[in-house]
Design a protein around this motif. Structure first.
Motif, short mmCIF file in Angstrom:
data_model
loop_
_atom_site.label_atom_id
_atom_site.label_comp_id
_atom_site.label_asym_id
_atom_site.label_seq_id
_atom_site.Cartn_x
_atom_site.Cartn_y
_atom_site.Cartn_z
N SER A 15 50.68 47.50 24.97
CA SER A 15 50.38 48.78 25.63
C SER A 15 49.45 48.54 26.81
CB SER A 15 49.71 49.74 24.64
OG SER A 15 48.38 49.32 24.41
N PRO A 16 49.46 49.47 27.74
CA PRO A 16 48.49 49.39 28.85
C PRO A 16 47.06 49.31 28.32
CG PRO A 16 50.17 51.00 29.36
CD PRO A 16 50.43 50.57 27.95
N ALA A 17 46.76 50.10 27.28
CA ALA A 17 45.40 50.12 26.75
C ALA A 17 44.97 48.72 26.31
CB ALA A 17 45.31 51.10 25.58
N GLU A 18 45.87 48.01 25.64
CA GLU A 18 45.54 46.65 25.17
C GLU A 18 45.26 45.72 26.34
OE1 GLU A 18 48.01 44.47 22.42
OE2 GLU A 18 48.51 46.36 21.41
N VAL A 19 46.06 45.83 27.39
CA VAL A 19 45.85 44.97 28.57
C VAL A 19 44.46 45.22 29.15
CG1 VAL A 19 46.62 44.40 30.91
CG2 VAL A 19 48.31 44.88 29.12
N ILE A 20 44.13 46.50 29.29
CA ILE A 20 42.82 46.86 29.85
C ILE A 20 41.70 46.30 28.97
CG2 ILE A 20 41.27 48.79 30.38
CD1 ILE A 20 43.52 48.71 32.37
N LYS A 21 41.89 46.43 27.66
CA LYS A 21 40.87 45.96 26.71
C LYS A 21 40.62 44.46 26.89
CE LYS A 21 39.77 46.05 21.77
NZ LYS A 21 40.35 46.28 20.42
N LYS A 22 41.72 43.75 27.11
CA LYS A 22 41.64 42.29 27.17
C LYS A 22 41.12 41.77 28.52
CE LYS A 22 44.60 38.24 26.53
NZ LYS A 22 46.00 37.80 26.67
N CYS A 23 41.46 42.47 29.60
CA CYS A 23 41.22 41.90 30.94
C CYS A 23 40.14 42.67 31.71
CB CYS A 23 42.50 41.92 31.78
SG CYS A 23 43.88 41.12 30.98
N LYS A 24 39.36 41.95 32.47
CA LYS A 24 38.35 42.58 33.33
C LYS A 24 39.03 43.30 34.50
CE LYS A 24 34.03 41.68 35.75
NZ LYS A 24 33.15 40.69 36.39
N PHE A 79 47.45 58.05 31.85
CA PHE A 79 47.04 59.20 31.05
C PHE A 79 47.71 59.32 29.68
CE2 PHE A 79 45.91 60.43 35.38
CZ PHE A 79 44.62 60.92 35.20
N ASP A 80 48.86 58.68 29.47
CA ASP A 80 49.58 58.84 28.20
C ASP A 80 48.84 58.14 27.05
OD1 ASP A 80 51.44 60.28 29.51
OD2 ASP A 80 53.12 58.90 29.20
N LYS A 81 49.32 58.40 25.86
CA LYS A 81 48.79 57.71 24.67
C LYS A 81 48.90 56.19 24.86
CE LYS A 81 49.16 57.75 19.63
NZ LYS A 81 48.94 56.30 19.62
N ASP A 82 47.89 55.48 24.40
CA ASP A 82 47.82 54.02 24.58
C ASP A 82 47.78 53.63 26.06
OD1 ASP A 82 47.92 53.60 21.80
OD2 ASP A 82 50.13 53.72 21.82
N GLY A 83 47.30 54.55 26.86
CA GLY A 83 47.26 54.30 28.29
C GLY A 83 45.93 53.68 28.74
N GLN A 134 40.93 52.61 27.28
CA GLN A 134 40.09 51.41 27.19
C GLN A 134 39.27 51.14 28.45
OE1 GLN A 134 39.43 49.48 24.64
NE2 GLN A 134 40.81 50.50 23.20
N ILE A 135 39.57 51.88 29.51
CA ILE A 135 38.83 51.60 30.74
C ILE A 135 37.35 51.95 30.52
CG2 ILE A 135 39.01 53.85 31.92
CD1 ILE A 135 39.83 50.55 33.68
N CYS A 136 36.45 51.16 31.08
CA CYS A 136 35.02 51.41 30.88
C CYS A 136 34.21 50.64 31.92
CB CYS A 136 34.61 50.99 29.48
SG CYS A 136 34.93 49.24 29.20
N GLU A 137 32.95 50.83 31.92
CA GLU A 137 32.09 50.13 32.86
C GLU A 137 32.39 48.65 32.82
OE1 GLU A 137 27.36 50.21 33.89
OE2 GLU A 137 28.21 51.79 32.60
N GLY A 138 32.40 48.04 33.98
CA GLY A 138 32.64 46.60 34.03
C GLY A 138 34.10 46.24 34.24
N GLY A 150 35.49 58.44 36.04
CA GLY A 150 34.85 59.32 35.06
C GLY A 150 34.50 58.58 33.77
N LYS A 151 35.24 57.51 33.49
CA LYS A 151 34.98 56.69 32.30
C LYS A 151 34.08 55.50 32.62
CE LYS A 151 38.09 58.37 29.17
NZ LYS A 151 38.07 58.39 27.69
N GLY A 152 33.59 55.45 33.85
CA GLY A 152 32.72 54.33 34.22
C GLY A 152 33.45 53.14 34.82
N GLY A 153 34.77 53.20 34.87
CA GLY A 153 35.55 52.10 35.44
C GLY A 153 35.54 52.13 36.96
#
Lengths: 289, 289, 289, 289
Positions: B49-58, B75-79, B83-87, B110-113
Motif C-alpha cells: 500500500s502507499p501507506a506502507e511505502v511512506i512508513k518505510k521511506c523518508k 486520501f484513500d484507505k491505506d493511503g 503514515q506521512i509525518c514530520e521528517g 497538515g500532518k507535518g510532512g
C-alpha cells in the motif's frame, strides 16, 4: 564565372562580396554609385546603369529593397529591359510579391531572356556568412546554371517550380514565424502575470521539443522590453496579410494566423511598426492594471 | 539514497528503473501489483500500500496517471496520509492541476510532512533516457534534498516557488506548444493547397531560425496523414483550456491561444481526440473541394 | 425630371420601373437590349449605347453587376466617357470597391462631368418597394439634384463626403452583418448540441434586446438547413476580406471580424459559397460525432 | 394566490411589487430586513428567515444576487431546506450556473419538495414593467402552477426541460449578445478611423435588417465614450467564458465567441470591468496614433 550584380544594400553588398571572395568576376551597379567603391577595392568592375551590366554579363543577379525598386531597375530608362535578350539570364533575389515577379518575368521572357525569382530566407549575418536559404522559381535551366553562385551565397537552394512560387513559399514561412512569435509572446506574458519568471520559461522551452533559434535569440531581449529591428513588425504584418490573402484565394481557413495578424495590427496601432516584430509582445502585455 | 515510488505506468516504470540503475534503493507500489515484478528483478522492494511505502521511506515519489489517481493515493484507505509525518517528504511528479496540488499539499503539511509537486515535461523516451525536464514547486529544502534523484530522472530541474507554480508553468509550455502546432499546420496546409510541396516546406523550416525538434519529429508523419498518439489531442486541448482559464483569472487576453483552442475543439468534434495532437492539421485541411 | 438608366439586371430593372411609375422620363440601355422591352412598355425610351444615353440625358444612373461591368460601361467604346461633359451628372449605384469608384470619378471629372457613387443597402424586395438605403458620396451639388430620384428609389439617402466613402460604409455595414451572422450561428449550434431547442432560442432572442429582422428572417430556415441565396456567402466573405483590408490600411485590429472571415472561408472550402451567407452555420455545425 | 418572495434587491423588489399590484398575497424576506418596509406599505407580510417563509407559503420565489447568495439562502441555518417538504414548491429566479441549480435541486427534491430554476432575461426596467423573459426548467407541474405569477412578472415564460437548461439557455443568449457587441464595436471604430461618421453608421444600421434595440440603445452613448453600467463588462465576460466552457464540454468550436471573449478580457485588463459591457469598444479603439 562572371556575374552582374544590381543593388548593394546591406544584403546585396554582403552577397556580392562573397562572390568576389570565391573567385567570381563581378560587375556591380548601385543607384548611389559610391556604394560600389568597397567592392571595387576587392576587385569588382562597375557599370553606370543596369542596362550596361546586362549588356556585359551573361548572368545578372539583383538584390533590391522592395517591389518598387525591383520594377524600376527593370523597366526604367537604362534598365534591364533595354539589353536583356536571348542567351542572358536575370536572377532577382529581392523579396517581392508574386505579382511583381510575374510582371518582371513576362517582360524579360518577352525579350527572349531567361528569368528566375530567388528570394532568400535569412538576414544580414547569414548573407555575410553565405548561409542564406534560397527559394528559387522560374526557368529550370537558368536555376541549374546559377547553382555555383547559389552555393556561395547560401547553404541550400530550392527550386520551387513556376515564377511566383518562391514569393509564396516565403510568405508561408513568414506566416508560421508570425504566429509562432505570438504564441511565444502570449506564453511569456502569461508567465509573468501569474507570478512565474519569464526567464525561467525561456530556460524550460530551450530544453524541450520546441527549442529553436528564434525563441533563443529574441526571448532574452523581449523579457527586457527591447526590440532592435532585425525584421520590422510592419513588414511581418504585411507578410501575414499577404499570406492570409493567399489563403483566401485558395479557400484555406487559417484562424490562428488571422488572430496573429490582428495582434500585429494592434501593435502597429500602438506605434510599434518600426521595431522588431517581436515587439508584438507589447500588444499582449498592454494593460492598465 | 532510499526512495519510495508510487505508480508504475509507462512513465513511472521507466523512472523507477533509472533510479535503480543509478544505485538508489527503491521501494515500489502499484495498484496492479504484478507490474512491480520487473522492477523487483532489478532489485526493487515492494509494499502492498502507499501507506506502507511512506512508513518505510523518508522520501516517496509518485507518478500517477491523473488528478483523480493522485488524490486517491493520498486520501484513500491505506493511503499516503495515514503514515506521512514530520521528517518525511512526498514528491508528486504526476501532471495535475494547481488545485489538486494545493489540496494534497495542505493535507500532507497538515500532518507535518513536506511536499513538492514536480510535474515533468517530456514523455516516454526522455523518461527512459533520464532526460526529463522537472518543474518543481513547494518545500524548498525538500527540493534540494531531492536533487540527487532529479539528476537521475531529468536533464534539468527547476524550482518555481510555491505549490501550484509547477502545474501552471507546465500549462504555459503546453499552450505555446499547441499554438505552434496550429501555426505549423496552417502553413503546411496552405503550402499544399497553393501547389507547393509541404515536404519542401519542412526542409526550408528546418534550415531556418524556427527549426525545432517538434516540427522535425512530427512534420513528416503529418504530411502522410499519420498521427500516432504521443500526446493525445484531447489532452492538449484540455491544457489549452486550462491555460486560457489561467489567463482569464489574470486578465491576460490571448487571442492566438484562443483561436488554437477552438481549432483543437473542432478537431475533437471531428473524432480526432485520441490521436496525437498534431492531428489538428486535419481540422485545418478539412474541405469538400 | 429626365434620367438615363444603364443596366437592367434584377436591381436595375426594379429601380428604373419605380422611376417611371413616379413620372420620371427614363431612357434606358442594357447590354442585352431585349431586356429593355418591358421598360419600354411602361414608357421608357431606349438608346443603343451608354454614350448615347449620356448625350441625351443631363443625369444618368448606372446599376451594374460588378466593378468590371461598371468600368467597361464607362471606358469601353461607345461608353460614358465619350459623351460626358460639363453640365452632365453620372450617378453610379453599382456596388464596387473604392478604387473602382475613384478611377471612374477621375475619368468623369477629367472631362468636366460630375460624379457620385451611390451604392445601396438592400436587395430585390426593397428595390421594388423603393425602400433602399442609399450611401452616396462625391459631388455634393449633384447629390442634391439627385434627391428627387433617390426619394423614389430609397427610403433614405446619405451623403458621406468624398468618393470612396460610400463603398467603405457599405463594407463596414456588411462586416457587422457577417460577424453577427457568425455569433448567431454559434449560438444556434451550441443550443442544439447541448440538448436545447434552437427554435426556442429564436423565440427568446426575438423577445429581447437583440431582436432584429435578420435573425427573424433567416433563423427559421437555418434551423431547417435551408439557405436560399439572398446574399451569396462568397460575396459576404469578399466583403469581410475588403473590410479587414480597410482595417489594415488604418491599423484597426478587428479580431472578431477576422475570426468570422475565417469561418466564411471554411464555409467556402466546404462548397457553400453560392448559398446564402447564413450557410456559415454549416461550418460551425460540421462534426463527425 | 399566495407566494413567498426571498431577496429584495433591484430586481426582486420590482418583481414582488408587481405581484402585489396584481392581487397576489406576498410574504417577503430580505437579509437586510428594512428593505421590506416599502413592500409592507403595499400590503406584503414579512418573515424573519427563509425557513419561516417556506413554512408559511406553498410557493416561494427567490431572486438573489449570485450563486453564493442562492446557496446560502437554501443551505444556511434557518434556510429553505429546514422547512421545505412535500407539497411545497421553490422557484429560484436568480442567475446562477447550472451546477448551483443542480445542487439546490438535489437538496430540495431530497426533502420531497419541488423545484424549478427560472432565470430571467431583462434588467431593471423590464422587471418593473412585468416584461421579463423567463427561462424555466425543472419540475413541469410546478412550472405550470407558477404560470399565473410568471404572467405577471414577464411577457413570456419558457419551459426548457431538466434543471440546468435555464442557466444554459441564458448563457447562450448572453454569448450571442457579447459577440454582437464586439461586431458592433469593431464597425463603429472602423468607421471612425476611416474618416466616416460613426453616428451616420448608427443611422444606416437602424434602417436595415440588423436594426435592434441594443444597437439603438447603446450606440449613441458608445459614440460619446459613455458606458453607464446596465450589465457590467466583467459579468458579460464571465458569461462568455461559461458559454465557451459549455461549448468545450460539447465539442462545439466557436471561434467568433472565443475572439470576443479575448476582447472582453483585454477590456478587463484595461480597467473597464465595472463599466457597461459596451465599454469593450475601448479595447478596440485603443491605440497610440
Amino acid at each position: 564565372m562572371e556575374v552582374g550584380f544590381l543593388g548593394l544594400g546591406i544584403m546585396g553588398k554582403a552577397m556580392a562580396m562573397n562572390l568576389l571572395k570565391h573567385g567570381f568576376k563581378v560587375t556591380v551597379w548601385n543607384r548611389t554609385l559610391s556604394k560600389c567603391d568597397e567592392l571595387v577595392e576587392h576587385g569588382a568592375s562597375v557599370c553606370e546603369s543596369p542596362a550596361e551590366v546586362i549588356k556585359k554579363c551573361k548572368y545578372t543577379i539583383a538584390m533590391l529593397s522592395d517591389p518598387c525598386a525591383a520594377l524600376s531597375v527593370v523597366f526604367d530608362k537604362d534598365g534591364v529591359l533595354e539589353q536583356i535578350c536571348e542567351g542572358k539570364g536575370y536572377i532577382d533575389m529581392s523579396t517581392v510579391d508574386a505579382e511583381t515577379s510575374l510582371k518582371i518575368n513576362e517582360a524579360i521572357t518577352g525579350k527572349g531572356g531567361r528569368f528566375i525569382e530567388a528570394p532568400v530566407s535569412g538576414s544580414k549575418k547569414p548573407a555575410e556568412d553565405g548561409q542564406l536559404i534560397i527559394l528559387a522559381a522560374g526557368d529550370k535551366a537558368l536555376f541549374e546554371e546559377s547553382i555555383p553562385a547559389f552555393d556561395v551565397l547560401g547553404k541550400k537552394s530550392f527550386f520551387l517550380g513556376q515564377v511566383g512560387n518562391g514569393a509564396k513559399m516565403k510568405l508561408i514561412v513568414n506566416m508560421i514565424m508570425g504566429s509562432m512569435m505570438n504564441a511565444f509572446s502570449e506564453g511569456l506574458v502569461l508567465a509573468d502575470k501569474t507570478g512565474l519568471s519569464s526567464d525561467t520559461l525561456l530556460d524550460i522551452l530551450d530544453l524541450g521539443a520546441m527549442t529553436n533559434p528564434m525563441f533563443k535569440g529574441k526571448g532574452p531581449s523581449m523579457n527586457k522590453n527591447s526590440y532592435p529591428p532585425a525584421f520590422p513588425l510592419k513588414h511581418q504584418q504585411k507578410d501575414m496579410r499577404l499570406a492570409l490573402a493567399l489563403g483566401d484565394e485558395n479557400a484555406v481557413s487559417m484562424p490562428v494566423a488571422a488572430a496573429a495578424n490582428e495582434a500585429f495590427k494592434k501593435a502597429r496601432s500602438l506605434g510599434l511598426g518600426d521595431l522588431d516584430f517581436s515587439a508584438v509582445i507589447e500588444a499582449v502585455k498592454f494593460s492598465k492594471e
